[in-house]
Design an enzyme around this catalytic site. Structure first.
Site, PDB file in Angstrom:
ATOM      1  N   ASP A  53     125.375 -23.944  43.773  1.00  0.00           N
ATOM      2  CA  ASP A  53     124.372 -24.837  44.390  1.00  0.00           C
ATOM      3  C   ASP A  53     124.849 -25.410  45.725  1.00  0.00           C
ATOM      4  O   ASP A  53     124.052 -25.567  46.660  1.00  0.00           O
ATOM      5  CB  ASP A  53     124.023 -25.986  43.435  1.00  0.00           C
ATOM      6  CG  ASP A  53     122.975 -25.575  42.406  1.00  0.00           C
ATOM      7  OD1 ASP A  53     122.708 -24.359  42.275  1.00  0.00           O
ATOM      8  OD2 ASP A  53     122.418 -26.464  41.730  1.00  0.00           O
ATOM      9  N   ASN A  98     118.821 -21.081  42.976  1.00  0.00           N
ATOM     10  CA  ASN A  98     118.073 -21.928  42.036  1.00  0.00           C
ATOM     11  C   ASN A  98     118.494 -23.378  42.200  1.00  0.00           C
ATOM     12  O   ASN A  98     118.507 -24.154  41.251  1.00  0.00           O
ATOM     13  CB  ASN A  98     118.306 -21.449  40.600  1.00  0.00           C
ATOM     14  CG  ASN A  98     117.209 -21.942  39.648  1.00  0.00           C
ATOM     15  OD1 ASN A  98     116.259 -22.612  40.070  1.00  0.00           O
ATOM     16  ND2 ASN A  98     117.348 -21.641  38.378  1.00  0.00           N
ATOM     17  N   ASP A 321     120.003 -34.582  32.605  1.00  0.00           N
ATOM     18  CA  ASP A 321     120.976 -33.488  32.503  1.00  0.00           C
ATOM     19  C   ASP A 321     121.953 -33.708  31.345  1.00  0.00           C
ATOM     20  O   ASP A 321     122.127 -32.840  30.484  1.00  0.00           O
ATOM     21  CB  ASP A 321     121.740 -33.319  33.822  1.00  0.00           C
ATOM     22  CG  ASP A 321     120.826 -32.845  34.949  1.00  0.00           C
ATOM     23  OD1 ASP A 321     119.638 -32.568  34.674  1.00  0.00           O
ATOM     24  OD2 ASP A 321     121.283 -32.761  36.103  1.00  0.00           O
ATOM     25  N   GLU A 349     116.047 -25.187  35.166  1.00  0.00           N
ATOM     26  CA  GLU A 349     116.551 -23.816  35.312  1.00  0.00           C
ATOM     27  C   GLU A 349     115.875 -22.832  34.366  1.00  0.00           C
ATOM     28  O   GLU A 349     115.809 -21.631  34.615  1.00  0.00           O
ATOM     29  CB  GLU A 349     118.068 -23.790  35.124  1.00  0.00           C
ATOM     30  CG  GLU A 349     118.863 -24.264  36.325  1.00  0.00           C
ATOM     31  CD  GLU A 349     118.945 -25.766  36.463  1.00  0.00           C
ATOM     32  OE1 GLU A 349     118.047 -26.487  35.958  1.00  0.00           O
ATOM     33  OE2 GLU A 349     119.898 -26.254  37.089  1.00  0.00           O
ATOM     34  N   HIS A 393     123.055 -22.770  33.356  1.00  0.00           N
ATOM     35  CA  HIS A 393     124.407 -23.307  33.165  1.00  0.00           C
ATOM     36  C   HIS A 393     124.479 -24.346  32.052  1.00  0.00           C
ATOM     37  O   HIS A 393     125.421 -24.368  31.272  1.00  0.00           O
ATOM     38  CB  HIS A 393     124.901 -23.910  34.480  1.00  0.00           C
ATOM     39  CG  HIS A 393     123.989 -24.952  35.078  1.00  0.00           C
ATOM     40  ND1 HIS A 393     124.438 -26.056  35.730  1.00  0.00           N
ATOM     41  CD2 HIS A 393     122.633 -25.051  35.130  1.00  0.00           C
ATOM     42  CE1 HIS A 393     123.419 -26.774  36.153  1.00  0.00           C
ATOM     43  NE2 HIS A 393     122.318 -26.175  35.816  1.00  0.00           N
ATOM     44  N   ARG A 394     123.460 -25.202  31.956  1.00  0.00           N
ATOM     45  CA  ARG A 394     123.569 -26.276  30.954  1.00  0.00           C
ATOM     46  C   ARG A 394     123.297 -25.775  29.526  1.00  0.00           C
ATOM     47  O   ARG A 394     123.792 -26.355  28.573  1.00  0.00           O
ATOM     48  CB  ARG A 394     122.640 -27.451  31.297  1.00  0.00           C
ATOM     49  CG  ARG A 394     123.096 -28.162  32.534  1.00  0.00           C
ATOM     50  CD  ARG A 394     122.615 -29.565  32.702  1.00  0.00           C
ATOM     51  NE  ARG A 394     122.764 -29.893  34.106  1.00  0.00           N
ATOM     52  CZ  ARG A 394     123.932 -30.165  34.704  1.00  0.00           C
ATOM     53  NH1 ARG A 394     125.054 -30.209  33.994  1.00  0.00           N
ATOM     54  NH2 ARG A 394     123.997 -30.404  36.007  1.00  0.00           N
ATOM     55  N   LYS A 419     126.669 -22.131  38.567  1.00  0.00           N
ATOM     56  CA  LYS A 419     125.722 -22.948  39.341  1.00  0.00           C
ATOM     57  C   LYS A 419     126.325 -24.309  39.691  1.00  0.00           C
ATOM     58  O   LYS A 419     126.152 -24.795  40.809  1.00  0.00           O
ATOM     59  CB  LYS A 419     124.420 -23.130  38.546  1.00  0.00           C
ATOM     60  CG  LYS A 419     123.327 -23.845  39.339  1.00  0.00           C
ATOM     61  CD  LYS A 419     122.013 -23.863  38.573  1.00  0.00           C
ATOM     62  CE  LYS A 419     120.851 -24.328  39.447  1.00  0.00           C
ATOM     63  NZ  LYS A 419     120.771 -25.764  39.635  1.00  0.00           N
TER      64      LYS A 419
HETATM   65  O1  S3P Z   1     118.440 -35.483  42.576  1.00  0.00           O
HETATM   66  C1  S3P Z   1     119.273 -34.839  41.920  1.00  0.00           C
HETATM   67  O2  S3P Z   1     120.423 -34.609  42.349  1.00  0.00           O
HETATM   68  C2  S3P Z   1     118.896 -34.357  40.582  1.00  0.00           C
HETATM   69  C3  S3P Z   1     117.813 -34.902  39.917  1.00  0.00           C
HETATM   70  C4  S3P Z   1     117.405 -34.464  38.571  1.00  0.00           C
HETATM   71  O3  S3P Z   1     116.247 -33.671  38.688  1.00  0.00           O
HETATM   72  P1  S3P Z   1     114.742 -34.267  38.469  1.00  0.00           P
HETATM   73  O4  S3P Z   1     114.548 -35.383  39.391  1.00  0.00           O
HETATM   74  O5  S3P Z   1     113.888 -33.090  38.790  1.00  0.00           O
HETATM   75  O6  S3P Z   1     114.670 -34.679  37.035  1.00  0.00           O
HETATM   76  C5  S3P Z   1     118.489 -33.650  37.874  1.00  0.00           C
HETATM   77  O7  S3P Z   1     117.964 -33.013  36.737  1.00  0.00           O
HETATM   78  C6  S3P Z   1     119.091 -32.628  38.798  1.00  0.00           C
HETATM   79  O8  S3P Z   1     120.092 -31.865  38.165  1.00  0.00           O
HETATM   80  C7  S3P Z   1     119.722 -33.293  39.982  1.00  0.00           C
HETATM   81  C1  PEP Z   2     118.205 -29.473  36.922  1.00  0.00           C
HETATM   82  C2  PEP Z   2     119.357 -29.097  37.477  1.00  0.00           C
HETATM   83  O1  PEP Z   2     119.502 -28.600  38.712  1.00  0.00           O
HETATM   84  P1  PEP Z   2     118.607 -28.592  40.031  1.00  0.00           P
HETATM   85  O2  PEP Z   2     119.403 -29.365  41.033  1.00  0.00           O
HETATM   86  O3  PEP Z   2     118.469 -27.162  40.400  1.00  0.00           O
HETATM   87  O4  PEP Z   2     117.297 -29.243  39.734  1.00  0.00           O
HETATM   88  C3  PEP Z   2     120.628 -29.217  36.711  1.00  0.00           C
HETATM   89  O5  PEP Z   2     121.698 -29.076  37.324  1.00  0.00           O
HETATM   90  O6  PEP Z   2     120.599 -29.446  35.498  1.00  0.00           O
END
Ligand code: S3P
Ligand code: PEP
Length: 436
Positions: A53, A98, A321, A349, A393-394, A419
């Site tokens: 990422d 992703n 998460d 994901e 990944h999770r 990821k």
């Molecule tokens: O802003 C961020 O860094 C994130 C927000 C969350 O997503 P959502 O806001 O879509 O729930 C989380 O699930 C993602 O892994 C990271």
């Molecule tokens: C939802 C996740 O990632 P993303 O930043 O792609 O939304 C995650 O890392 O669980």
């Protein structure tokens, strides 16, 4: 990046103890890389996550002409020469894999800057929503649209004539839309600033709070007005080197190992002083009976004195998460565990509610689910199984914990951990003494 075999057979884990030095937080890494790129200063960042990422974010910024330079003596330290919001490259097709944190924030940034850009990702990214963000950006005057008309990437961006003063956006799909508008809004806002109204409840709120804290580190003071934000506008500056905290979501798997298999397991890099909402996971484990201790930048978990964890009901809206990890902890708890407020799992994901339901049932758990909840009842005895990971990944990291319930588990396509946590299984082996 580490290369994994097509599957990993994890033997039953009977004991876990040791210390894990966490890799950098994905969420903080991708935010500070972008804020540094948008800034008017030369920024020193350290502790940046090395994973897919963050690679996608760094590649994108480099493709836009930003000077992002890795320190030759430290693979997680960077010097980023900010471009004051004016990316030298005005036309590009950018692949973001992703990485939601890269797709949503770069969509807002490039749309408000204007140019000739296409942002695309992997097949699953083409199913993840971005429509509400695109609509809010259009309301601000941006020329941006979903190319396939589906409310998902790829997105196409055209020239920007002038930004409006106000937009509104739903808070219930992804908080990343709001983080994206906040970070980009500061740089491109007009002289009257920008108001962002949030429609309905805001999910994953700690991630928006993290955005505000990091913007403050870069000199921007957003006013939080409850259900709207006022972004004053102005240049970002970073006056002192910034160190990225360890990843609190990644920490959850090791804290769970400590709670499930003796402990103590200590994670270093995130603790009581963290700006990541996912450190709250440790408090949930405590409610389940685990023994938890904290320092400002570490957390330690041990199994309950009795050895028995308790099933609980928990609202996971603020910890989307780390919440997944609880579904695996539930396999060894007494009584059912119910996770609520997890509707956003369906658009991450993979459809994480459906995927976890299938895989937890495969190892013998009794699982029920609804639109935004999941209940896990521990089985009398777990079954050994081949677990699918859906490129998520999770799912791979969560299901690896099923090995703590006394059976071997084979994780298919374990390489998806790249990821956010490429060395996850090495750390898992070190803490559990398993060889695989
Ligand atoms: O802003 C961020 O860094 C994130 C927000 C969350 O997503 P959502 O806001 O879509 O729930 C989380 O699930 C993602 O892994 C990271
Ligand atoms: C939802 C996740 O990632 P993303 O930043 O792609 O939304 C995650 O890392 O669980």
């Amino acid at each position: 990046m580490k290369v994994y075999p097509p599957s990993l057979l994890i033997p039953p884990v009977s004991r876990a103890c040791g210390t894990v030095v966490l890799p950098g937080s994905k969420s903080i890494s991708n935010r500070v890389l972008l804020l540094a790129a948008l800034s008017s200063s030369v920024c020193r960042l350290s502790g940046v996550l090395e994973a897919e990422d963050t690679e996608r974010m760094k590649e994108a910024l480099s493709a836009l002409g930003v000077d992002v330079r890795r320190d030759p003596s430290d693979a997680s330290a960077y010097t980023v020469r900010g471009c004051s919001g004016r990316f030298p490259v005005r036309s590009a097709r950018i692949f973001l894999g992703n990485a939601g944190t890269a797709m949503r924030t770069l969509c807002a940034t490039l749309a408000l800057y204007g140019g000739d850009y296409v942002l695309d990702g992997v097949e699953r990214m083409r199913q993840r929503p971005i429509g509400p963000l695109v609509d809010a950006l259009r309301a601000l005057g941006a020329d941006v649209r979903c190319l396939q008309g589906s409310g998902c990437p790829p997105v196409q961006i055209g020239p920007m004539a002038g930004i409006g003063p106000r937009c509104s956006i739903t808070g219930s799909v992804s908080s990343q839309f709001i983080s994206a508008l906040l970070m980009a809004g500061q740089v491109y806002a007009g002289p009257r600033g920008l108001v962002i109204d949030i429609d309905g409840p805001l999910i994953s709120k700690p991630y928006v709070e993290m955005t505000l804290r990091l913007m403050k580190r870069f000199g921007a003071e957003v006013e939080d007005r409850g259900n709207s934000f006022f972004v004053p506008g102005g240049a970002y500056r970073l006056d002192a080197p910034l160190r990225v905290e360890g990843d609190a979501s990644g920490a959850s798997y090791f804290l769970a190992l400590g709670a499930l298999a003796g402990g103590p397991v200590r994670v270093e890099g995130a603790g009581s002083a963290s700006i990541q909402g996912d450190v709250e996971f440790a408090r949930v484990l405590e409610r389940m009976g685990a023994r938890i201790s904290w320092g400002p930048d570490w957390i330690e978990a041990r199994a309950p004195e009795s050895g028995k964890l308790r099933g609980i009901e928990v609202d996971c809206t603020a910890i989307p998460d780390a919440a997944m990890t609880l579904a695996a902890v539930a396999l060894k708890a007494e009584g059912p565990t119910k996770l609520t407020g997890i509707g956003s799992w369906r658009v991450k994901e993979t459809d994480r509610i459906a995927a976890l339901q299938t895989e937890l049932r495969r190892v013998g758990a009794k699982v029920a689910s609804g639109e935004d909840w999941l209940t896990v009842e521990p089985p009398q005895a777990l079954r050994s199984a081949d677990v699918r990971t859906y490129g998520d990944h999770r799912i791979a990291m969560t299901m690896s914990l099923a090995s703590c319930a006394g059976v071997p588990v084979r994780i298919l396509e374990p390489g998806c951990v790249a990821k956010t946590y490429p060395t996850y299984f090495d750390e898992f082996a070190a803490v559990t003494g398993c060889e695989f």
